[in-house]
Design a protein around this motif. Structure first.
Motif, PDB file in Angstrom:
ATOM      1  N   THR A 195      16.286   1.807  -8.482  1.00 45.01           N
ATOM      2  CA  THR A 195      15.088   1.372  -7.745  1.00 45.01           C
ATOM      3  C   THR A 195      13.838   1.806  -8.493  1.00 45.01           C
ATOM      4  N   GLN A 196      13.884   3.001  -9.063  1.00 47.29           N
ATOM      5  CA  GLN A 196      12.740   3.513  -9.816  1.00 47.29           C
ATOM      6  C   GLN A 196      12.426   2.586 -10.991  1.00 47.29           C
ATOM      7  N   GLU A 197      13.477   2.139 -11.657  1.00 43.46           N
ATOM      8  CA  GLU A 197      13.318   1.223 -12.792  1.00 43.46           C
ATOM      9  C   GLU A 197      12.700  -0.097 -12.328  1.00 43.46           C
ATOM     10  N   GLU A 198      13.162  -0.592 -11.153  1.00 43.15           N
ATOM     11  CA  GLU A 198      12.592  -1.842 -10.614  1.00 43.15           C
ATOM     12  C   GLU A 198      11.104  -1.662 -10.317  1.00 43.15           C
ATOM     13  N   LEU A 199      10.720  -0.477  -9.841  1.00 39.12           N
ATOM     14  CA  LEU A 199       9.310  -0.217  -9.515  1.00 39.12           C
ATOM     15  C   LEU A 199       8.432  -0.239 -10.766  1.00 39.12           C
ATOM     16  N   VAL A 200       8.972   0.283 -11.882  1.00 36.43           N
ATOM     17  CA  VAL A 200       8.221   0.246 -13.151  1.00 36.43           C
ATOM     18  C   VAL A 200       7.857  -1.206 -13.476  1.00 36.43           C
ATOM     19  N   HIS A 201       8.821  -2.128 -13.278  1.00 34.80           N
ATOM     20  CA  HIS A 201       8.580  -3.537 -13.589  1.00 34.80           C
ATOM     21  C   HIS A 201       7.641  -4.187 -12.579  1.00 34.80           C
ATOM     22  N   LEU A 202       7.770  -3.804 -11.310  1.00 31.62           N
ATOM     23  CA  LEU A 202       6.865  -4.340 -10.280  1.00 31.62           C
ATOM     24  C   LEU A 202       5.420  -3.922 -10.574  1.00 31.62           C
ATOM     25  N   GLN A 203       5.240  -2.664 -10.979  1.00 32.13           N
ATOM     26  CA  GLN A 203       3.895  -2.180 -11.316  1.00 32.13           C
ATOM     27  C   GLN A 203       3.299  -3.002 -12.463  1.00 32.13           C
ATOM     28  N   ARG A 204       4.122  -3.287 -13.467  1.00 33.30           N
ATOM     29  CA  ARG A 204       3.632  -4.088 -14.607  1.00 33.30           C
ATOM     30  C   ARG A 204       3.302  -5.507 -14.170  1.00 33.30           C
ATOM     31  N   GLU A 205       4.153  -6.026 -13.293  1.00 37.15           N
ATOM     32  CA  GLU A 205       3.927  -7.396 -12.805  1.00 37.15           C
ATOM     33  C   GLU A 205       2.590  -7.480 -12.059  1.00 37.15           C
ATOM     34  N   ILE A 206       2.332  -6.495 -11.202  1.00 35.98           N
ATOM     35  CA  ILE A 206       1.072  -6.502 -10.438  1.00 35.98           C
ATOM     36  C   ILE A 206      -0.120  -6.311 -11.374  1.00 35.98           C
ATOM     37  N   LEU A 207      -0.020  -5.365 -12.302  1.00 34.37           N
ATOM     38  CA  LEU A 207      -1.132  -5.124 -13.231  1.00 34.37           C
ATOM     39  C   LEU A 207      -1.456  -6.367 -14.055  1.00 34.37           C
ATOM     40  N   SER A 208      -0.402  -7.108 -14.438  1.00 32.18           N
ATOM     41  CA  SER A 208      -0.651  -8.286 -15.279  1.00 32.18           C
ATOM     42  C   SER A 208      -1.346  -9.402 -14.497  1.00 32.18           C
ATOM     43  N   VAL A 209      -1.292  -9.333 -13.159  1.00 33.42           N
ATOM     44  CA  VAL A 209      -2.016 -10.307 -12.324  1.00 33.42           C
ATOM     45  C   VAL A 209      -3.425  -9.801 -12.009  1.00 33.42           C
ATOM     46  N   VAL A 210      -3.516  -8.573 -11.482  1.00 31.38           N
ATOM     47  CA  VAL A 210      -4.789  -8.129 -10.885  1.00 31.38           C
ATOM     48  C   VAL A 210      -5.859  -7.732 -11.896  1.00 31.38           C
ATOM     49  N   HIS A 211      -5.474  -7.472 -13.142  1.00 33.06           N
ATOM     50  CA  HIS A 211      -6.506  -7.086 -14.119  1.00 33.06           C
ATOM     51  C   HIS A 211      -7.517  -8.218 -14.300  1.00 33.06           C
ATOM     52  N   ARG A 212      -7.098  -9.435 -13.952  1.00 33.21           N
ATOM     53  CA  ARG A 212      -7.995 -10.593 -14.135  1.00 33.21           C
ATOM     54  C   ARG A 212      -9.173 -10.579 -13.155  1.00 33.21           C
ATOM     55  N   TYR A 213      -9.064  -9.739 -12.123  1.00 37.80           N
ATOM     56  CA  TYR A 213     -10.142  -9.697 -11.115  1.00 37.80           C
ATOM     57  C   TYR A 213     -11.310  -8.788 -11.529  1.00 37.80           C
TER      58      TYR A 213
END
Length: 433
Positions: free
Chosen positions: A356-374
């Motif tokens: 689960t921890q590993e999945e969270l690392v990827h979720l964090q990257r996924e969110i960062l790759s979207v929200v940095h555009r704001y």
């Protein structure tokens, strides 16, 4: 102890909700305390202490039980296992209840729950343990992981992970801090009341107060029964929030009229802190994924009565075109393994696992790759987590800086329990060039 059986039945209900049904301990405990507000302060304190203590020390308790019971813990029926665990916690860690009473109450409770046939078993195991508590054979200290795991009731995989990044002494310091009694940290809403005035209010309500010297809006409180019973809480003069979490707004340092987006905001502590710092100017958009979480933010906004902030239901993994380059400050306090807040949310250590921890690392990257555009050019992005895991923290910050060179990593810090007066927490500040 007033109506003792009732207290122990409630404790059993809470522990089963957490260990058998997967509910979060702080929620299960809060629900029971809210439903039974008529219980007196000492009973509520007893319920809280035994519930939290049993969960906190569960690995050690199971280790002890397995030494003196022919039937191993994981082979017992959930109700029996839970009754024995909480009784062993009382035998080992609570002098206020005589051993004989602990054993008798546990036996009675087993009968009450329909396990009359197992009353002799419960009685035998507990009396054996109460006679032999001083003879428990703990793991050898040379087996570092096993020893730390049992003594501090921390899963072995977490200790192994921390030992890769910190020496044994440092890891032990953190483990001790998670088990230590700690006051509640609160943040004074300075746009409504001064910290000194709030401290006076709280003292009048019988609360012990100490001012924090690192953050000018923070106080440590203890000795209260129930937050909802405090007038100063109901009128919105303060918010429960850890020092490390307050540092996010301190680092963000918002200027008048700035537009702030907090992409995973519930229950809203950081967003409210930023809105408070803006003193009624500017605007904070506090977003979260589910209506339930957005309602939590709205409840806090309503209690505090502040109007330069709104709660919005929005999935952080989905790009929102209307937000493109809109934020002067973007807060990305993202879902994480939570292993920095084990002092408050004890049961997370049993719920989390390496996958689960590993999945969270990827979720964090996924969110960062979207929200940095704001983030506007020249704007700030603050990435934070409440964990002590390098892959989620320093490694993700390095990954982000490499993927998006238009952002510069200005500073980062890992807060550690036992070293800092706070939870385990990580913050990285980026600026869009």
């Amino acid at each position: 102890m007033g109506n003792t059986v009732n207290d122990r039945e409630l404790i059993l209900e809470i522990l089963l909700a957490v260990t058998r049904d997967g509910e979060y301990s702080h929620i299960a405990l809060r629900n029971v305390l809210e439903n039974y507000q008529y219980l007196d302060k000492s009973e509520r304190a007893f319920i809280t202490r035994v519930t939290e203590g049993t969960l906190e020390r569960m690995i050690e308790l199971d280790y002890i039980i397995n030494q003196f019971s022919k039937t191993k813990v994981n082979k017992m029926k959930p109700v029996i296992r839970t009754i024995i665990r909480s009784a062993v916690y009382q035998l080992k860690y609570m002098d206020s209840v005589p051993d004989s009473a602990v054993c008798n109450e546990a036996v009675k409770l087993a009968g009450k729950r329909g396990f009359s046939g197992l009353k002799g078993f419960v009685n035998g195991v507990l009396r054996n343990i109460s006679r032999n508590l001083d003879n428990v054979k703990y793991p050898d200290k040379s087996d570092t992981v096993k020893w730390l795991s049992v003594i501090y009731s921390m899963p072995e995989w977490i200790i192994t992970e921390w030992l890769k990044n910190y020496d044994r002494e440092m890891v032990e310091k953190m483990l001790q801090a998670f088990l230590a009694e700690r006051p509640t940290t609160i943040r004074c809403n300075l746009s409504q009341i001064s910290r000194e005035k709030l401290a006076e209010e709280l003292k009048k309500e019988g609360v012990k107060v100490r001012l924090c010297d690192t953050v000018d809006s923070a106080l440590f409180i203890s000795g209260y029964d129930y937050l909802g019973a405090l007038e100063s809480f109901r009128t919105g003069h303060f918010q429960v929030q850890d020092i490390s979490s307050m540092e996010v707004a301190e680092w963000a340092d918002p200027k008048e009229d700035e537009y702030i987006i907090d992409v995973c905001a519930a229950p809203g502590g950081k967003s409210l802190h930023l809105a408070d710092k803006l003193a009624g100017k500017g605007h904070v958009e506090a977003r979260d994924l589910t209506p339930y979480k957005v309602d939590l933010i709205r409840d806090n906004i309503a209690r505090i009565g502040i109007d330069n902030i709104e709660a919005v239901c929005q999935d952080a993994t989905v790009y929102d075109e209307a937000s493109e380059k809109k934020a002067d400050i973007l807060i990305a306090d993202l879902p994480c393994s939570g292993l920095g807040v084990l002092g408050k949310k004890t049961d997370l250590k049993y719920k989390m696992n390496p996958d689960t921890q590993e999945e969270l690392v990827h979720l964090q990257r996924e969110i960062l790759s979207v929200v940095h555009r704001y983030v506007k050019s020249g704007g700030k992005l603050l990435y934070s987590t409440c964990t002590i895991h390098r892959a989620e923290n320093q490694e993700n910050a390095a990954w982000f800086a490499e993927q998006y060179p238009e952002f510069e990593l200005v500073r980062e810090r890992q807060f550690l329990p036992g070293v800092d007066d706070s939870d385990g927490f990580y913050i990285a500040e980026f600026v869009r060039k």
